[in-house]
Design an enzyme around this catalytic site. Sequence first.
Site, short mmCIF file in Angstrom:
data_model
loop_
_atom_site.label_atom_id
_atom_site.label_comp_id
_atom_site.label_asym_id
_atom_site.label_seq_id
_atom_site.Cartn_x
_atom_site.Cartn_y
_atom_site.Cartn_z
N ARG A 122 0.83 -1.32 0.11
CA ARG A 122 0.02 0.04 -0.17
C ARG A 122 0.95 1.27 0.01
O ARG A 122 1.80 1.40 0.83
CB ARG A 122 -0.82 0.17 1.15
CG ARG A 122 -1.76 -1.07 1.12
CD ARG A 122 -2.78 -1.16 2.35
NE ARG A 122 -3.66 -2.18 2.50
CZ ARG A 122 -4.53 -2.72 3.64
NH1 ARG A 122 -4.74 -1.62 4.40
NH2 ARG A 122 -5.04 -3.73 3.57
N ARG A 137 3.51 1.76 10.25
CA ARG A 137 2.71 2.11 9.01
C ARG A 137 3.65 2.18 8.01
O ARG A 137 4.45 2.74 7.89
CB ARG A 137 1.94 3.48 9.26
CG ARG A 137 1.06 3.94 8.07
CD ARG A 137 0.41 5.23 8.44
NE ARG A 137 -0.21 5.10 9.68
CZ ARG A 137 -1.45 4.61 10.03
NH1 ARG A 137 -2.17 4.10 8.95
NH2 ARG A 137 -2.01 4.80 11.10
N GLU A 140 -4.61 -0.18 16.23
CA GLU A 140 -5.25 -0.97 15.52
C GLU A 140 -4.51 -2.14 14.96
O GLU A 140 -3.30 -1.89 14.52
CB GLU A 140 -5.98 -0.32 14.06
CG GLU A 140 -6.62 -1.34 13.28
CD GLU A 140 -6.83 -0.52 11.83
OE1 GLU A 140 -6.75 -1.46 10.93
OE2 GLU A 140 -7.11 0.49 11.85
N SER A 164 -8.88 -5.35 11.33
CA SER A 164 -10.21 -4.70 10.78
C SER A 164 -11.13 -6.08 10.35
O SER A 164 -10.44 -6.87 9.54
CB SER A 164 -10.16 -3.85 9.76
OG SER A 164 -9.22 -2.75 10.28
N ARG A 213 1.78 -6.28 12.59
CA ARG A 213 1.49 -5.33 14.08
C ARG A 213 1.43 -6.11 15.26
O ARG A 213 1.70 -5.85 16.24
CB ARG A 213 0.34 -4.55 13.78
CG ARG A 213 0.33 -3.57 12.67
CD ARG A 213 -0.74 -2.58 12.44
NE ARG A 213 -0.59 -1.57 11.51
CZ ARG A 213 -1.56 -0.62 11.21
NH1 ARG A 213 -2.73 -0.61 11.61
NH2 ARG A 213 -1.45 0.31 10.31
#
Length: 415
Positions: free
Chosen positions: A253, A268, A340, A343, A379
Amino acid sequence: MIDIKFIREHAEEVKANCVRRGFPIDLEGLLKLDADSRQLSQEAEALRAERNRLSKECAKDPSARDKVKQLKEVLSSKEEMLARIQNKIHQVVIRMPNMLAPDVPDGLDDSGNVELRKEGTIPTFDFKVRDHQELGELLGILDIPRGTKVAGAGFYYWKGKGAMLAQALYFWVQRVLVERGFTMFMTPCVAKERTLFGTGYLPFFADQTYNLEGEDLALIGTSEQTLVGYHADDVLDGASLPLCYTAFTPCFRTEAGSYGKASRGIFRVHQFHKVEQIVFCKPEDSVKYHEMCLANEEYILQQLGIPYHVVNVCVGDLGAPGYKKYDIEAWFAGFGGYREVTSNTNLTSFQSRRLNIRYKDGDTRDYVHTISATAVTDRVLIAIMENFQQEDGTVVIPEVLRPLCGFDRISPAGK
């Protein structure tokens, strides 16, 4: 993608949903185009029937040939107008967000997410806590500078026992899911534009996509794209549903627009690794399987001993394809807060309509619903490092991973 028939029959509900989701729409104009389309379609069908009737009479009545020719010209004009109108409708509908579940909370961004519950005990330390970047450097298991040297910012190396811990985590999670009825896949790491469009990443997340120049291909941002795309244009056997799939892949990404966010270390990045959960199910079952995927995520974190909380994601933080979304945010001791890690989204028929994925069960033929849910990413690895650190920098390995790692801790050299 929302069915135009649903829009027609629930116009006020759709309009309110678009307003709530911040999507500008001329609904009256869309409904006018829809009415014109249906009228033209009826007229074209009537012209075809008349043309076919007259064509049969041409052998007996030569004058019918002129009428057939005239009808063909009129029909061609109608069909061209119909195609233009249907394309206009399509261009509006493909950009419309999904409908929202009744209990999605209001909010402009992640600060509006609503905590549902906390689980686990937040660790306390009597020494200065290190974050995962400092721990990774001290232990020699995470190398960000060389990732940057080789591939640029946002890339990194797991090495030595760090790489072994990563592989153990991903294998263990896949084994958990297989034991719970998931079929394991190894998928391509690229996908065509149609697949990205069908899963909703285009046009909604186009700025997050790495495209391959000169090719109808892009690097995947998640195996959701390749696993959902696997059944494009299929009619599934209703008796076989649900179909539960999982895959481990690297994910790519651009993270456009992420600058300035708390991103020290590898929280990130441009490339990460993920085990995904995908479910294809009947429409009446999607709420149940949405909850099932959440239960799987919680089980994994509980077995690893990582404290977390579950949030119901608000409208401003919920991507356009989603109907309802849960995030799990784990506690990161080095960061000093929840962040986070998973999801989990119920997409209802948004993806299946775009990719034409249906099921047949007796006389019932309908679009399936899809669930896309993270099982684990890097993560979680860095949450393990930060939460299970010792004063000398040693990281204790969760018990469930020790048989696969072959060690119970990672310590600084010489310790």
